[in-house]
Scaffold this active site. Sequence first.
Site, short mmCIF file in Angstrom:
data_model
loop_
_atom_site.label_atom_id
_atom_site.label_comp_id
_atom_site.label_asym_id
_atom_site.label_seq_id
_atom_site.Cartn_x
_atom_site.Cartn_y
_atom_site.Cartn_z
N ASP A 41 0.83 -1.21 0.00
CA ASP A 41 0.00 0.00 0.00
C ASP A 41 0.86 1.26 0.00
O ASP A 41 1.39 1.66 1.05
CB ASP A 41 -0.91 -0.02 1.25
CG ASP A 41 -1.71 1.25 1.38
OD1 ASP A 41 -2.14 1.57 2.52
OD2 ASP A 41 -1.91 1.94 0.36
N ASP A 44 -1.75 5.51 -5.20
CA ASP A 44 -2.10 4.71 -4.04
C ASP A 44 -2.48 3.28 -4.46
O ASP A 44 -3.63 3.00 -4.81
CB ASP A 44 -3.27 5.37 -3.30
CG ASP A 44 -3.61 4.63 -2.03
OD1 ASP A 44 -4.49 5.11 -1.28
OD2 ASP A 44 -3.01 3.57 -1.76
C1 LIG Z 1 -9.94 -4.56 4.15
C2 LIG Z 1 -9.06 -3.41 3.69
C3 LIG Z 1 -9.44 -2.09 3.89
C4 LIG Z 1 -8.62 -1.06 3.46
C5 LIG Z 1 -7.43 -1.33 2.83
C6 LIG Z 1 -6.58 -0.26 2.33
N1 LIG Z 1 -5.29 -0.43 2.06
O1 LIG Z 1 -4.82 0.73 1.58
C7 LIG Z 1 -5.85 1.56 1.51
C8 LIG Z 1 -5.70 2.90 0.88
C9 LIG Z 1 -6.54 3.96 1.47
C10 LIG Z 1 -5.61 4.77 2.29
O2 LIG Z 1 -6.01 4.63 3.61
C11 LIG Z 1 -4.22 4.21 2.11
N2 LIG Z 1 -4.31 3.33 0.97
N3 LIG Z 1 -6.97 1.00 2.00
C12 LIG Z 1 -7.04 -2.66 2.61
C13 LIG Z 1 -7.87 -3.67 3.04
F1 LIG Z 1 -7.54 -4.94 2.85
#
Ligand SMILES: Cc1ccc(-c2noc([C@H]3C[C@@H](O)CN3)n2)cc1F
Length: 327
Positions: free
Chosen positions: A32, A218
């Site tokens: 991420d 992102d």
């Molecule tokens: C269940 C789940 C929920 C959210 C995320 C998630 N991972 O990265 C992000 C985006 C949004 C921001 O916060 C930073 N990057 N969202 C992953 C999941 F597996």
Amino acid sequence: ESGKVTASPEKNDSEYLSPVTIGGQALTLDFDTGSADLWVFSSSLPAADSSGHTTFDPSKSSTWQAYQGATWQISYGDGSAADGTVGFDAVTIGGVTVSKQAVELATGVSGSFVQDTQNDGLVGLGFSTINTVQPQPQKTFFENVMPSLALPVFTANLDKDASGTYTFGAIDSTQYTGDIHYTPVDSSNGFWEFPSSSYTIAGGSPTPCTTCSPAIADTGTSLMLIDDDIVTAYYAQVSGSSLDQSQGGYIYPCSATLPSFGVAIGADYTATIPGSALTFAELGDGTCFGGVQSNQGQGIQIYGDVLLRNFFAVFDGGAKRFGVATK
Ligand SMILES: Cc1ccc(-c2noc([C@H]3C[C@@H](O)CN3)n2)cc1F
């Protein structure tokens, strides 16, 4: 040194998961670039929350070192959250190892993580200014490994409904065509952030927008979350489209022809996505949920997997720049 790992998509390319080894234990994590915590489902989670997941058990790692008294807690753009304790261990991604990487053990996770059973945690690849560990924020895997990489970069080559690649330490020229178009990155908010001051709908010359919000690259966001006025203008060109409160965004008949959508990557390049690559999901009743959705006036545009899966993306930690190329 350099290394690469596969990035395997979940349904609808909602997220991409990659193999990581921590203290000799293999887990599947979500890389991420929009956050900076490396956290894993741990053996300390209630069994009901970790059911179906692979968990990391520090007691089974001979190289684990607890970080006494340290804690973390994070929340993501979709409202999901996790929290827990911290230690250090050897983390290996594609053969590249950080011997003492801060590893955050989840002792609490929100419902959407519990249900996402293919996901055993996240590898934050943003900037450590937004790492949530207290009393001392910790560096990301990339920040730790950067000095030993042949090139201080990682690349994301995500694909539509197919496995792609993350590469650390090299720019693999077989993964893209033409030039890489770079923009400087402003990391002061912890993101791979850059200006995006024009856009195109259905081709033609870009429309300048002085009020457009800056954008972040992102990999952890599924969609493209775009300034509201641009999204309204986009779906005005999609016959039968509507903003559906229950689905939480714009839907349209799957038979609709979507216009292409182009966004500026810095000052010199427009990344254009064909309409055929701008649907996120079929809802099962002949309607489709759009990959372009509103950022609800957040003042930042989030270029997630709906954009990234169409390009080869370079995250350059040495020159603090972000680049895209066609492929
Ligand atoms: C269940 C789940 C929920 C959210 C995320 C998630 N991972 O990265 C992000 C985006 C949004 C921001 O916060 C930073 N990057 N969202 C992953 C999941 F597996």
